[in-house]
Design a protein around this motif. Structure first.
Motif, PDB file in Angstrom:
ATOM      1  N   PRO A  67       0.823  -1.213   0.000  1.00  0.00           N
ATOM      2  CA  PRO A  67       0.000   0.000   0.000  1.00  0.00           C
ATOM      3  C   PRO A  67       0.856   1.261   0.000  1.00  0.00           C
ATOM      4  O   PRO A  67       2.026   1.241   0.398  1.00  0.00           O
ATOM      5  CB  PRO A  67      -0.812  -0.125   1.297  1.00  0.00           C
ATOM      6  CG  PRO A  67      -0.788  -1.572   1.630  1.00  0.00           C
ATOM      7  CD  PRO A  67       0.529  -2.084   1.144  1.00  0.00           C
ATOM      8  N   ALA A  68       0.265   2.374  -0.432  1.00  0.00           N
ATOM      9  CA  ALA A  68       0.996   3.641  -0.477  1.00  0.00           C
ATOM     10  C   ALA A  68       1.455   4.059   0.912  1.00  0.00           C
ATOM     11  O   ALA A  68       2.529   4.639   1.077  1.00  0.00           O
ATOM     12  CB  ALA A  68       0.118   4.720  -1.107  1.00  0.00           C
ATOM     13  N   GLU A  69       0.621   3.791   1.918  1.00  0.00           N
ATOM     14  CA  GLU A  69       0.982   4.069   3.303  1.00  0.00           C
ATOM     15  C   GLU A  69       0.906   2.757   4.088  1.00  0.00           C
ATOM     16  O   GLU A  69      -0.077   2.474   4.784  1.00  0.00           O
ATOM     17  CB  GLU A  69       0.047   5.118   3.900  1.00  0.00           C
ATOM     18  CG  GLU A  69       0.127   6.474   3.205  1.00  0.00           C
ATOM     19  CD  GLU A  69      -0.796   7.504   3.831  1.00  0.00           C
ATOM     20  OE1 GLU A  69      -1.481   7.148   4.817  1.00  0.00           O
ATOM     21  OE2 GLU A  69      -0.814   8.639   3.348  1.00  0.00           O
ATOM     22  N   PRO A  70       1.929   1.931   3.982  1.00  0.00           N
ATOM     23  CA  PRO A  70       1.853   0.577   4.543  1.00  0.00           C
ATOM     24  C   PRO A  70       1.948   0.559   6.062  1.00  0.00           C
ATOM     25  O   PRO A  70       2.652   1.369   6.682  1.00  0.00           O
ATOM     26  CB  PRO A  70       3.071  -0.112   3.918  1.00  0.00           C
ATOM     27  CG  PRO A  70       4.038   1.000   3.666  1.00  0.00           C
ATOM     28  CD  PRO A  70       3.197   2.178   3.303  1.00  0.00           C
ATOM     29  N   ALA A  71       1.219  -0.364   6.640  1.00  0.00           N
ATOM     30  CA  ALA A  71       1.334  -0.633   8.068  1.00  0.00           C
ATOM     31  C   ALA A  71       2.552  -1.530   8.290  1.00  0.00           C
ATOM     32  O   ALA A  71       3.050  -2.157   7.348  1.00  0.00           O
ATOM     33  CB  ALA A  71       0.067  -1.318   8.574  1.00  0.00           C
ATOM     34  N   PRO A  72       3.055  -1.610   9.519  1.00  0.00           N
ATOM     35  CA  PRO A  72       4.222  -2.469   9.778  1.00  0.00           C
ATOM     36  C   PRO A  72       4.026  -3.915   9.321  1.00  0.00           C
ATOM     37  O   PRO A  72       4.969  -4.549   8.837  1.00  0.00           O
ATOM     38  CB  PRO A  72       4.381  -2.377  11.303  1.00  0.00           C
ATOM     39  CG  PRO A  72       3.839  -1.025  11.649  1.00  0.00           C
ATOM     40  CD  PRO A  72       2.679  -0.827  10.704  1.00  0.00           C
ATOM     41  N   ARG A  73       2.812  -4.425   9.459  1.00  0.00           N
ATOM     42  CA  ARG A  73       2.578  -5.821   9.042  1.00  0.00           C
ATOM     43  C   ARG A  73       2.728  -5.975   7.535  1.00  0.00           C
ATOM     44  O   ARG A  73       3.169  -7.030   7.051  1.00  0.00           O
ATOM     45  CB  ARG A  73       1.201  -6.291   9.497  1.00  0.00           C
ATOM     46  CG  ARG A  73       0.021  -5.616   8.821  1.00  0.00           C
ATOM     47  CD  ARG A  73      -1.308  -6.167   9.325  1.00  0.00           C
ATOM     48  NE  ARG A  73      -2.442  -5.628   8.609  1.00  0.00           N
ATOM     49  CZ  ARG A  73      -3.018  -4.453   8.880  1.00  0.00           C
ATOM     50  NH1 ARG A  73      -2.535  -3.714   9.868  1.00  0.00           N
ATOM     51  NH2 ARG A  73      -4.056  -4.035   8.183  1.00  0.00           N
ATOM     52  N   HIS A  74       2.342  -4.940   6.782  1.00  0.00           N
ATOM     53  CA  HIS A  74       2.507  -4.997   5.335  1.00  0.00           C
ATOM     54  C   HIS A  74       3.985  -5.016   4.964  1.00  0.00           C
ATOM     55  O   HIS A  74       4.415  -5.787   4.096  1.00  0.00           O
ATOM     56  CB  HIS A  74       1.827  -3.793   4.672  1.00  0.00           C
ATOM     57  CG  HIS A  74       0.361  -3.750   4.871  1.00  0.00           C
ATOM     58  ND1 HIS A  74      -0.326  -2.580   5.127  1.00  0.00           N
ATOM     59  CD2 HIS A  74      -0.578  -4.731   4.874  1.00  0.00           C
ATOM     60  CE1 HIS A  74      -1.615  -2.837   5.257  1.00  0.00           C
ATOM     61  NE2 HIS A  74      -1.787  -4.140   5.117  1.00  0.00           N
ATOM     62  N   VAL A  75       4.761  -4.160   5.614  1.00  0.00           N
ATOM     63  CA  VAL A  75       6.198  -4.105   5.338  1.00  0.00           C
ATOM     64  C   VAL A  75       6.856  -5.438   5.684  1.00  0.00           C
ATOM     65  O   VAL A  75       7.691  -5.952   4.929  1.00  0.00           O
ATOM     66  CB  VAL A  75       6.851  -2.964   6.136  1.00  0.00           C
ATOM     67  CG1 VAL A  75       8.374  -2.971   5.941  1.00  0.00           C
ATOM     68  CG2 VAL A  75       6.277  -1.617   5.707  1.00  0.00           C
ATOM     69  N   LEU A  76       6.456  -6.022   6.809  1.00  0.00           N
ATOM     70  CA  LEU A  76       7.027  -7.306   7.212  1.00  0.00           C
ATOM     71  C   LEU A  76       6.691  -8.395   6.202  1.00  0.00           C
ATOM     72  O   LEU A  76       7.566  -9.189   5.807  1.00  0.00           O
ATOM     73  CB  LEU A  76       6.500  -7.695   8.591  1.00  0.00           C
ATOM     74  CG  LEU A  76       6.960  -9.061   9.129  1.00  0.00           C
ATOM     75  CD1 LEU A  76       8.477  -9.091   9.258  1.00  0.00           C
ATOM     76  CD2 LEU A  76       6.279  -9.364  10.469  1.00  0.00           C
ATOM     77  N   ALA A  77       5.425  -8.443   5.770  1.00  0.00           N
ATOM     78  CA  ALA A  77       5.011  -9.475   4.818  1.00  0.00           C
ATOM     79  C   ALA A  77       5.761  -9.334   3.501  1.00  0.00           C
ATOM     80  O   ALA A  77       6.237 -10.338   2.932  1.00  0.00           O
ATOM     81  CB  ALA A  77       3.504  -9.388   4.579  1.00  0.00           C
TER      82      ALA A  77
END
Length: 412
Positions: free
Chosen positions: A179-189
């Protein structure tokens, strides 16, 4: 049939939309691990796309809808006609039926994915499915090398080079799914997926895969979809991981490198022989080629038995193999499909608020084109998925979905 949806109960349309989404994502996600499915049953890998095509046809017939037209449909239709014409002329070939049955489902799946991705299934969702399936394949690649003791990673695909192609073409799509503004879980995945894909591709020791990845990453950086800082961090992480792998499994990796080096020179020579044979076939049969699967059937004669140990190989070059088997007109249409995808993605990119998804699709297409110079990859889904996604995104951007909202599914 009309291009407009017939009014129906919202609940019914909602169930149909969910069904199409599930089947489309299953088709995309399971394609990279088709070897595992085939090991369970010879036809199991064909089940998801077959169900998708049948469900799509049933839904469209019930709603009395037809897909919104796009130049890609005409090219796909003409290409299918030429495949059938070539097959009819070479009907007596030993591989004609088998390879015709490979071509036509990919054309059909491309048509279906264009339609459902333009309306029912968000483009990003399909790309997430592609990345998820490729990550599972990457995990299988690492398992085959580290646990099963293979010299080169195979996992869900028997040929390490084909596996590298699938993994490398999925890597640029990580830029699109974040996502354009990723949450930490997105970055980890995404970080975990990137690590698995890179390590899995490296474990195949595929030089063509490395070239394709370098070109794709270069495009992402050039189009500012990937920052040099992030790239530097990824390179540093990869270097540390490689160092750890050498410490933990140095002897095994050294043996794999020796085996790869031993066959590398032979691979160059055999590919040259096969490319020359494909060129001869095309020169002698420029209109309809030697038929689907004809390269395998005609190789021994065209190469003057240059490879005694391998009489029915593939050309190891998608472009030459398609041209030799189907002829110049079909080859031009095949190239036109790739060109349409590039043009469509560029048009979407120019009007999109977030340019990363289409730049990622372009980078993946570049990886496909470069990898296909060394491999016969027309029978794998990444190429057809990228064409479908680019065209569907263009249809959404032009507001040609039946719902009247380019981004909304038909039941909204």
């Amino acid at each position: 049939m009309t291009p407009r949806a017939v009014v129906a109960p919202v609940g019914t349309i909602g169930r149909e939309t969910r069904l199409l989404r599930v089947l489309a994502c299953a088709t995309v996600a399971l394609a990279p691990v088709e070897g595992y499915l085939t090991s369970v049953h010879g036809q199991l890998a064909k089940l998801p796309p077959a169900l998708l095509i049948v469900a799509w046809a049933a839904v469209r017939l019930r709603r009395r809808e037809t897909p919104r037209p796009h130049p890609a449909h005409a090219v796909l239709g003409a290409f299918a006609v030429l495949v059938l014409a070539s097959a009819a002329v070479h009907a007596d070939g030993p591989f004609t039926v088998e390879y015709t049955a490979r071509w036509l489902p990919f054309v059909a799946v491309a048509v279906v994915l264009i339609d459902v991705a333009a309306t029912e299934v968000p483009v990003r969702t399909l790309l997430v499915a592609a990345v998820a399936g490729a990550t599972a394949a990457g995990a299988g690649a690492l398992h085959s090398l580290a646990v099963a003791g293979a010299a080169r990673a195979t996992g869900p695909l028997s040929d390490p080079n084909d596996l590298a192609f699938v993994l490398v073409t999925a890597l640029p799509l990580l830029v699109a799914v974040l996502p354009a503004e990723p949450a930490p879980r997105h970055v980890l995945a995404v970080t975990v997926a990137a690590a698995v894909l890179v390590a899995g591709a490296a474990a195949t020791f595929s030089r063509g895969g490395a070239l394709a990845l370098a070109a794709a990453v270069g495009w992402l950086v050039l189009r500012r979809a990937l920052s040099p800082k992030v790239l530097a961090r990824a390179a540093a992480t990869a270097a540390v991981t490689a160092g750890a792998a050498l410490l933990l499994a140095g002897p095994h990796l050294a043996r794999s490198l020796r085996e790869k080096s031993f066959i590398a020179g032979s691979n160059v020579d055999t590919r040259e022989l096969r490319w020359q044979a494909a060129a001869r076939m095309l020169a002698e049969n420029p209109v309809l080629g030697v038929g689907p699967g004809g390269f395998r059937a005609e190789y021994a004669a065209a190469s003057h038995n240059a490879e005694i140990a391998e009489q029915t190989p593939v050309a190891h070059n998608m472009f030459l193999e398609v041209a030799a088997e189907l002829g110049l007109p079909a080859f031009c249409l095949f190239l036109a499909l790739i060109a349409i995808a590039v043009v469509a993605s560029e048009r979407v990119l120019r009007s999109a608020a977030d340019h990363r998804p289409m730049v990622a699709v372009q980078a993946s297409l570049i990886a496909v084109a470069i990898g296909a110079v060394f491999l016969s990859e027309q029978y794998y889904l990444p190429l057809w998925l990228l064409i479908a996604v680019a065209v569907a995104a263009a249809l959404r951007a032009r507001g040609e979905g039946r719902s009247g909202d380019a981004g909304a599914p038909r039941d909204q």
